[in-house]
Design a protein around this motif. Structure first.
Motif, PDB file in Angstrom:
ATOM      1  N   UNK A 105       0.836  -1.193   0.000  1.00 46.07           N
ATOM      2  CA  UNK A 105       0.000   0.000   0.000  1.00 46.07           C
ATOM      3  C   UNK A 105       0.879   1.253   0.000  1.00 46.07           C
ATOM      4  N   UNK A 106       1.947   1.254   0.787  1.00 45.92           N
ATOM      5  CA  UNK A 106       2.843   2.413   0.837  1.00 45.92           C
ATOM      6  C   UNK A 106       3.571   2.608  -0.489  1.00 45.92           C
ATOM      7  N   UNK A 107       3.929   1.517  -1.167  1.00 41.92           N
ATOM      8  CA  UNK A 107       4.569   1.634  -2.490  1.00 41.92           C
ATOM      9  C   UNK A 107       3.652   2.347  -3.481  1.00 41.92           C
ATOM     10  N   UNK A 108       2.379   1.965  -3.492  1.00 41.04           N
ATOM     11  CA  UNK A 108       1.423   2.590  -4.412  1.00 41.04           C
ATOM     12  C   UNK A 108       1.226   4.059  -4.051  1.00 41.04           C
ATOM     13  N   UNK A 109       1.086   4.356  -2.756  1.00 41.65           N
ATOM     14  CA  UNK A 109       0.882   5.739  -2.340  1.00 41.65           C
ATOM     15  C   UNK A 109       2.111   6.593  -2.623  1.00 41.65           C
TER      16      UNK A 109
END
Length: 137
Positions: A105-109
């Motif tokens: 999720x942090x990679x996408x954000x």
């Protein structure tokens, strides 16, 4: 129309067509923190609780982030923006939130938070979830 006319008379055409800064506080939660709130609301409530409440979600977010306090109203507004109702049973939920899920999720954000680079454009595709049942060919 009256405000636009007034800004034109007091300033010029550019001022009349531009937006003035609006009063009010900045958003309390960042994009990553809002995503964490959504993931938390979609996860199972803590032991001893049957369902998530706004106060329980606010207290959990205070523990998970650097905020000193967070109101239930802030949580309610962010959930309403995402059309989430964690107190209902018939909603889409994330099966379990673990370290791997949070890292992805942090990679996408982080990708969405990058500044735009004309040499390397970012193209996003959002498909509508519609099944074409009526078409027979």
């Amino acid at each position: 129309v009256g405000r636009t006319r007034r800004r034109f008379v007091e300033g010029n055409l550019e001022r009349a067509l531009s937006e003035e800064p609006r009063p009010g506080a900045e958003r309390k939660l960042t994009g990553k923190e809002e995503a964490l709130l959504v993931a938390t609301a979609c996860a199972k409530p803590p032991a001893g609780c049957k369902r998530w409440t706004l106060t329980l979600l606010a207290d959990t977010m205070v523990k998970l982030t650097d905020h000193n306090s967070l109101s239930g109203e802030t949580v309610r507004r962010r959930l309403a923006e995402n059309d989430l109702k964690p107190w209902r049973r018939d909603m889409w939920c994330i099966p379990h939130v673990d370290g791997e899920y949070v890292a992805r999720m942090e990679d996408v954000l982080d990708l969405y938070a990058e500044t735009q680079n004309p040499a390397r454009p970012l193209v996003c595709f959002d498909e509508t979830p519609i099944q074409l049942i009526g078409e027979v060919r």
